[in-house]
Design a protein around this motif. Sequence first.
Motif, PDB file in Angstrom:
ATOM      1  N   GLY A  13      -7.550   1.314  12.848  1.00 49.04           N
ATOM      2  CA  GLY A  13      -6.705   2.330  13.826  1.00 49.04           C
ATOM      3  C   GLY A  13      -5.378   1.334  14.469  1.00 49.04           C
ATOM      4  O   GLY A  13      -4.415   1.957  14.321  1.00 49.04           O
ATOM      5  N   THR A  14      -5.912   0.594  14.819  1.00 52.76           N
ATOM      6  CA  THR A  14      -4.678   0.192  15.718  1.00 52.76           C
ATOM      7  C   THR A  14      -3.617  -1.030  15.040  1.00 52.76           C
ATOM      8  O   THR A  14      -2.736  -0.460  15.648  1.00 52.76           O
ATOM      9  CB  THR A  14      -5.323  -0.956  17.008  1.00 52.76           C
ATOM     10  OG1 THR A  14      -6.289  -0.589  17.963  1.00 52.76           O
ATOM     11  CG2 THR A  14      -4.793  -1.789  17.580  1.00 52.76           C
ATOM     12  N   LEU A  15      -3.960  -2.019  14.069  1.00 54.01           N
ATOM     13  CA  LEU A  15      -3.043  -2.962  13.447  1.00 54.01           C
ATOM     14  C   LEU A  15      -2.402  -1.343  12.654  1.00 54.01           C
ATOM     15  O   LEU A  15      -0.992  -1.441  12.510  1.00 54.01           O
ATOM     16  CB  LEU A  15      -3.928  -3.135  11.980  1.00 54.01           C
ATOM     17  CG  LEU A  15      -4.665  -4.969  13.077  1.00 54.01           C
ATOM     18  CD1 LEU A  15      -5.153  -5.535  11.826  1.00 54.01           C
ATOM     19  CD2 LEU A  15      -3.940  -5.944  13.732  1.00 54.01           C
ATOM     20  N   LEU A  16      -2.702  -0.371  11.699  1.00 55.59           N
ATOM     21  CA  LEU A  16      -1.998   0.447  11.845  1.00 55.59           C
ATOM     22  C   LEU A  16      -0.643   1.150  12.065  1.00 55.59           C
ATOM     23  O   LEU A  16       0.474   1.090  11.981  1.00 55.59           O
ATOM     24  CB  LEU A  16      -2.970   1.712  10.957  1.00 55.59           C
ATOM     25  CG  LEU A  16      -2.566   3.084  10.136  1.00 55.59           C
ATOM     26  CD1 LEU A  16      -0.973   2.513   9.073  1.00 55.59           C
ATOM     27  CD2 LEU A  16      -2.685   4.141  10.135  1.00 55.59           C
ATOM     28  N   PRO A  31       4.462   5.154   6.616  1.00 54.29           N
ATOM     29  CA  PRO A  31       4.501   5.844   6.900  1.00 54.29           C
ATOM     30  C   PRO A  31       3.405   7.019   6.330  1.00 54.29           C
ATOM     31  O   PRO A  31       2.997   8.038   6.926  1.00 54.29           O
ATOM     32  CB  PRO A  31       5.909   6.934   7.060  1.00 54.29           C
ATOM     33  CG  PRO A  31       6.251   5.886   5.740  1.00 54.29           C
ATOM     34  CD  PRO A  31       5.613   3.898   5.483  1.00 54.29           C
ATOM     35  N   SER A  32       3.150   6.791   4.988  1.00 51.47           N
ATOM     36  CA  SER A  32       2.500   7.810   4.309  1.00 51.47           C
ATOM     37  C   SER A  32       0.578   7.112   4.817  1.00 51.47           C
ATOM     38  O   SER A  32      -0.172   8.253   3.867  1.00 51.47           O
ATOM     39  CB  SER A  32       2.744   7.859   3.105  1.00 51.47           C
ATOM     40  OG  SER A  32       4.275   8.443   2.695  1.00 51.47           O
ATOM     41  N   VAL A  33      -0.003   6.025   5.385  1.00 47.80           N
ATOM     42  CA  VAL A  33      -1.177   5.530   5.415  1.00 47.80           C
ATOM     43  C   VAL A  33      -1.997   6.317   6.214  1.00 47.80           C
ATOM     44  O   VAL A  33      -1.325   6.663   7.780  1.00 47.80           O
ATOM     45  CB  VAL A  33      -0.908   4.204   5.014  1.00 47.80           C
ATOM     46  CG1 VAL A  33      -2.424   4.060   5.178  1.00 47.80           C
ATOM     47  CG2 VAL A  33      -0.181   3.676   3.498  1.00 47.80           C
ATOM     48  N   LEU A  62       0.892  -1.404  -0.001  1.00 42.51           N
ATOM     49  CA  LEU A  62      -0.213   0.155  -0.111  1.00 42.51           C
ATOM     50  C   LEU A  62       0.663   1.211   0.084  1.00 42.51           C
ATOM     51  O   LEU A  62       0.385   2.356  -0.589  1.00 42.51           O
ATOM     52  CB  LEU A  62      -1.133   0.049   1.499  1.00 42.51           C
ATOM     53  CG  LEU A  62      -1.972   1.340   1.123  1.00 42.51           C
ATOM     54  CD1 LEU A  62      -2.540   1.492   0.042  1.00 42.51           C
ATOM     55  CD2 LEU A  62      -2.648   0.815   2.408  1.00 42.51           C
ATOM     56  N   GLU A  63       1.685   0.951   0.728  1.00 45.33           N
ATOM     57  CA  GLU A  63       3.167   2.371   0.765  1.00 45.33           C
ATOM     58  C   GLU A  63       3.492   2.645  -0.481  1.00 45.33           C
ATOM     59  O   GLU A  63       3.383   3.785  -0.818  1.00 45.33           O
ATOM     60  CB  GLU A  63       3.911   1.557   1.571  1.00 45.33           C
ATOM     61  CG  GLU A  63       4.317   3.406   1.787  1.00 45.33           C
ATOM     62  CD  GLU A  63       4.471   4.333   2.619  1.00 45.33           C
ATOM     63  OE1 GLU A  63       4.921   5.321   2.033  1.00 45.33           O
ATOM     64  OE2 GLU A  63       3.220   4.571   3.373  1.00 45.33           O
TER      65      GLU A  63
END
Length: 299
Positions: free
Chosen positions: A192-195, A203-205, A176-177
């Motif tokens: 949110g927690t997994l991110l 880092p851009s997600v 994804l990055e």
Amino acid sequence: MRHHPPPDPQRRQWLLGSASFTAAMPPATAAASPIEAVYPRMPERPVDGYAYQLLRLALEASGQPFRLRLTAEELPSVRAFKSLESGEFNVMDAGAAPRLAERAEVLPFPLDLGLCGYRVMLVRRDRVAALRQVHDLTDLRRLSFGQGPDWVDNYILRAAGLSVQEAEFLALFRMLEAGRFDAFPLGADEAGTLLDTFRHLAPSVVVLEDWCLHYRFARVLVVRRGQPALRQALSRGLQAIFNDGRAQALLRRDARLGPVLTGQRPLPERVLQLPNPQWTRAFDAIPEPLMFMPGRPAH
């Protein structure tokens, strides 16, 4: 701890209807041998997660002595079902899918109250403005989505005509990055927690707040075939903790599910519905009143 309110009429009706299910199970005895429960050690199944905590709570409520432990080694998700069938472990949580009923014993209790059917998007920050313009299935079909290998979500998305790329769980953040696909849908309870946990890989997600997907889905416990004592103990325990509200209270306290269930972190207002052809008769035993619905209090 907040006190759990008494069951509402819908839930009380389900409790009465489940009496025959409970009575059919043999009672636990103090002299019984300890039940052995082995759970897979996997990155996406942390022991501080609600599924593992509900597993432990159900075993404690079963009235049966038990030993609960993790596999010695961490297992990749692609090996999960083969490892369950081969006996490396004997209980795991998974999304409700037909293959579960074919390959293992499904316990029909929605561990997440069906919240994992609400799929929140992880997206690159530079794609947020464009993705805000998604409003319907036609728009969705212009996008590509990343998912784990052989996840049931893949079949649901593809049945709706959406494009899916499969990869191992941690690789999906890197892909994804790198812009290999547009969005990484994850359950509203975990996105949110997994991110936060794997932000160093992406880092851009960010989490897209404008819309989410929804299809009929739930997380359930499955037990390896040939383990009747474990299945019966867990059935007793799950019945008990969903009946008296201990399960729901645990979920409301959970850092992932709690804010959504209590309305502190509401879902996106735009919910795009997809059918779930993978939801079969095997899962009709999951009580509908226990399934989360926006605007309806979680009982």
